[in-house]
Design an enzyme around this catalytic site. Sequence first.
Site, PDB file in Angstrom:
ATOM      1  N   ASP A  90      -7.065 -51.181 -46.821  1.00 52.19           N
ATOM      2  CA  ASP A  90      -6.445 -50.821 -48.237  1.00 52.19           C
ATOM      3  C   ASP A  90      -5.108 -49.711 -47.849  1.00 52.19           C
ATOM      4  O   ASP A  90      -4.376 -50.048 -48.833  1.00 52.19           O
ATOM      5  CB  ASP A  90      -7.580 -50.077 -49.078  1.00 52.19           C
ATOM      6  CG  ASP A  90      -8.382 -48.846 -48.261  1.00 52.19           C
ATOM      7  OD1 ASP A  90      -7.982 -48.565 -47.051  1.00 52.19           O
ATOM      8  OD2 ASP A  90      -9.233 -48.329 -48.779  1.00 52.19           O
TER       9      ASP A  90
ATOM     10  N   ASN B 194      -4.366 -36.452 -43.391  1.00 51.03           N
ATOM     11  CA  ASN B 194      -3.933 -37.689 -42.972  1.00 51.03           C
ATOM     12  C   ASN B 194      -2.154 -37.892 -43.362  1.00 51.03           C
ATOM     13  O   ASN B 194      -1.817 -37.458 -44.615  1.00 51.03           O
ATOM     14  CB  ASN B 194      -4.594 -38.788 -43.851  1.00 51.03           C
ATOM     15  CG  ASN B 194      -6.179 -38.910 -43.124  1.00 51.03           C
ATOM     16  OD1 ASN B 194      -6.390 -38.912 -42.087  1.00 51.03           O
ATOM     17  ND2 ASN B 194      -7.105 -38.991 -44.203  1.00 51.03           N
TER      18      ASN B 194
ATOM     19  N   VAL C 194       0.722  -1.082  -0.058  1.00 54.37           N
ATOM     20  CA  VAL C 194      -0.061   0.005  -0.015  1.00 54.37           C
ATOM     21  C   VAL C 194       0.701   1.199   0.019  1.00 54.37           C
ATOM     22  O   VAL C 194       1.593   1.592   1.076  1.00 54.37           O
ATOM     23  CB  VAL C 194      -0.818  -0.059   1.296  1.00 54.37           C
ATOM     24  CG1 VAL C 194      -1.864   1.200   1.211  1.00 54.37           C
ATOM     25  CG2 VAL C 194      -1.701  -1.256   1.250  1.00 54.37           C
ATOM     26  N   LYS C 195       0.856   2.074  -1.146  1.00 52.38           N
ATOM     27  CA  LYS C 195       1.830   3.143  -1.288  1.00 52.38           C
ATOM     28  C   LYS C 195       0.793   4.086  -2.201  1.00 52.38           C
ATOM     29  O   LYS C 195       1.076   5.541  -1.893  1.00 52.38           O
ATOM     30  CB  LYS C 195       3.224   2.981  -1.563  1.00 52.38           C
ATOM     31  CG  LYS C 195       3.240   2.136  -2.986  1.00 52.38           C
ATOM     32  CD  LYS C 195       4.788   1.733  -3.079  1.00 52.38           C
ATOM     33  CE  LYS C 195       5.004   0.788  -4.189  1.00 52.38           C
ATOM     34  NZ  LYS C 195       6.382   0.223  -4.316  1.00 52.38           N
ATOM     35  N   THR C 196       0.567   3.715  -3.512  1.00 54.06           N
ATOM     36  CA  THR C 196      -0.260   4.590  -4.074  1.00 54.06           C
ATOM     37  C   THR C 196      -1.678   4.718  -4.277  1.00 54.06           C
ATOM     38  O   THR C 196      -2.251   5.253  -4.980  1.00 54.06           O
ATOM     39  CB  THR C 196       0.483   4.275  -5.656  1.00 54.06           C
ATOM     40  OG1 THR C 196       0.028   3.218  -5.847  1.00 54.06           O
ATOM     41  CG2 THR C 196       1.954   4.610  -5.598  1.00 54.06           C
TER      42      THR C 196
ATOM     43  N   HIS D 181      -4.277 -31.525 -37.698  1.00 54.09           N
ATOM     44  CA  HIS D 181      -5.052 -30.604 -39.042  1.00 54.09           C
ATOM     45  C   HIS D 181      -4.443 -29.043 -39.237  1.00 54.09           C
ATOM     46  O   HIS D 181      -3.770 -28.487 -38.369  1.00 54.09           O
ATOM     47  CB  HIS D 181      -6.467 -30.491 -38.336  1.00 54.09           C
ATOM     48  CG  HIS D 181      -7.100 -31.725 -38.468  1.00 54.09           C
ATOM     49  ND1 HIS D 181      -7.545 -32.363 -37.060  1.00 54.09           N
ATOM     50  CD2 HIS D 181      -7.391 -32.746 -39.316  1.00 54.09           C
ATOM     51  CE1 HIS D 181      -8.098 -33.549 -37.520  1.00 54.09           C
ATOM     52  NE2 HIS D 181      -7.948 -33.826 -38.652  1.00 54.09           N
TER      53      HIS D 181
ATOM     54  N   LYS E 147       8.597 -27.590 -45.794  1.00 51.58           N
ATOM     55  CA  LYS E 147       7.993 -26.797 -46.783  1.00 51.58           C
ATOM     56  C   LYS E 147       6.275 -26.883 -46.489  1.00 51.58           C
ATOM     57  O   LYS E 147       5.801 -27.794 -46.349  1.00 51.58           O
ATOM     58  CB  LYS E 147       8.000 -27.601 -47.972  1.00 51.58           C
ATOM     59  CG  LYS E 147       8.024 -26.693 -49.421  1.00 51.58           C
ATOM     60  CD  LYS E 147       8.899 -25.567 -49.414  1.00 51.58           C
ATOM     61  CE  LYS E 147       8.779 -24.910 -50.573  1.00 51.58           C
ATOM     62  NZ  LYS E 147       9.287 -25.552 -52.002  1.00 51.58           N
ATOM     63  N   HIS E 148       5.806 -25.774 -46.210  1.00 50.72           N
ATOM     64  CA  HIS E 148       4.432 -25.423 -45.966  1.00 50.72           C
ATOM     65  C   HIS E 148       4.068 -26.090 -44.828  1.00 50.72           C
ATOM     66  O   HIS E 148       2.903 -26.757 -44.734  1.00 50.72           O
ATOM     67  CB  HIS E 148       3.589 -25.708 -47.300  1.00 50.72           C
ATOM     68  CG  HIS E 148       3.930 -25.025 -48.510  1.00 50.72           C
ATOM     69  ND1 HIS E 148       3.961 -23.594 -48.518  1.00 50.72           N
ATOM     70  CD2 HIS E 148       4.255 -25.355 -49.878  1.00 50.72           C
ATOM     71  CE1 HIS E 148       3.981 -23.126 -49.743  1.00 50.72           C
ATOM     72  NE2 HIS E 148       4.550 -24.392 -50.438  1.00 50.72           N
TER      73      HIS E 148
ATOM     74  N   PHE F 203      -5.307 -44.473 -36.865  1.00 48.16           N
ATOM     75  CA  PHE F 203      -5.519 -45.795 -37.387  1.00 48.16           C
ATOM     76  C   PHE F 203      -5.994 -45.737 -38.649  1.00 48.16           C
ATOM     77  O   PHE F 203      -6.539 -45.125 -39.418  1.00 48.16           O
ATOM     78  CB  PHE F 203      -6.697 -46.697 -36.312  1.00 48.16           C
ATOM     79  CG  PHE F 203      -8.085 -45.928 -36.537  1.00 48.16           C
ATOM     80  CD1 PHE F 203      -8.848 -45.960 -37.303  1.00 48.16           C
ATOM     81  CD2 PHE F 203      -8.388 -45.477 -35.256  1.00 48.16           C
ATOM     82  CE1 PHE F 203     -10.152 -45.587 -37.921  1.00 48.16           C
ATOM     83  CE2 PHE F 203      -9.934 -44.739 -35.229  1.00 48.16           C
ATOM     84  CZ  PHE F 203     -10.731 -44.766 -36.471  1.00 48.16           C
TER      85      PHE F 203
END
Length: 530
Positions: free
Chosen positions: A484, A424, A69-71, A530, A281-282, A479
Amino acid sequence: MPTELRRVERALLSVSDKSGLIDFARALNRLGIALVSTGGTAKAIAEAGLPVTDVSDLTGFPEMMDGRVKTLHPKVHGGLLAIRSHPEHQASMLGHGIAPIDLLVVNLYPFEATVAAGKPYDDCIENIDIGGPAMIRAAAKNHNDVAVVVEPADYAAVLSDLEAHKGATTLTLRRKLAQKAYARTGAYDAAISNWFANELGDTAPAYRALGGALAETMRYGENPHQWAAFYRTPDQRPGVATARQLQGKQLSYNNINDTDAAFECVSEFDPTISAACAIIKHANPCGVATGTTLGEAYARALACDPVSAFGGIIAFNRKLDGATAREIVKILTEVIIAPDADEEAIAVIAGKKNLRLLVTGGLSNPRASGLSLRTVSGGFLAQARDNAVVDDMELKVVTKRQPSEAELADLRFAFRVAKHVKSNAIVYVKDGATVGIGAGQMSRVDSSRIAAWKAGEAAKALGSTESLAKGSVVASDAFFPFADGLLAAAEAGATAVIQPGGSLRDDEVIKAADEAGLAMVFTGHRHFRH
């Protein structure tokens, strides 16, 4: 005198950062401005031989409660908040002996630095400033009459204004200073509230405040029609935000984004075990490799996709040496980032005036916690940064064939890289180097095919007719929903697979792996990016 000018008769100075303080106070004194100050600031000004009134003499109350406590007193806040043209305000000032304060110079207790230094809880609490923000906000609110300065960087602008207008400040400057003042207290409170949330283990507080300090204004953003700026947060993990740029033109928005991706990726590799290089890259890796030297790691990373590496970003996990630098400058590179660079490397890179060289002083800790943010329309998403590390995961072999030790090492390498590839993601690795990467496709099977095609193209660049994917291992960031994608990897020549597992068709995928003679391990951790 135009009405927007406000003459400064009295200034209150209370700073924790005393850089430039005495020269500034001396200049104010030369302009005939009375100085009022507190504690250590008042002592420093007095020791410089300048006249200064202690705030206790202004308020009639001593500093108390260890300076807490001062100002917080009407003679301070009344002096800051009184509207000079308001008759009732003027009457209150006269009736209560309140003198106007026309210039406030305050910088806050170093809370962010205290937290960054890992100080104990009680030390952090004691470095939460109360009086400082209260005064700053009061002065900023009353900026029509009062100028407020929150950092030494603005001393020169204030003095220039005062000298140009015979001891007065302009409304234009006062408005700019007020905006900065509120931004500073906002960022300060954000740091405090986020620290509290972290201490409480509250990952979703009712309000999430964000704050940062401007590092630089950029030429443009992701595209030339977008404005952009770079801000630093209290998080001081080594990286692009804390790096020193030794040479080269200004980093662009895309450079910073890509360089961050590169350094986060290469920081996954322990420099005490092997040298590592990541070429980006990117924001996607186009080649990552380890080696006994940085030069070897760079050559192996480059071989993965030499076409995409042109104009890319290169990150290393060790001090850059001259021999490696000489190889790098043979093709166009935008940025190099490393923990350090030797004099020979710096001299070599100096020959390419536009090539940026950044040194960080250390690697980013891949296990460190932190926030990951993304804006959406009308809000933002906040999550924990992905600090899962494959070396900490319990790998589960799910196929009849066990992976060999060499395959297991490459599987870990591949999954470490897949964490940094946009989903992915499919990553082929052989002998501690990527040989094919498929990124950002809507279909995982397409990523598998692209990665295999990349491996074939890389082989052609080396003068080989056999795809680099032959005898490799493959990682998937999530996963395989169907067999495929896995079969596409087998067709490319992969012998082992690492993936999180967890699909409803895991049994079908495992069966396909067994029939193809593949070894496969599950990590139980997904790395969507993502």
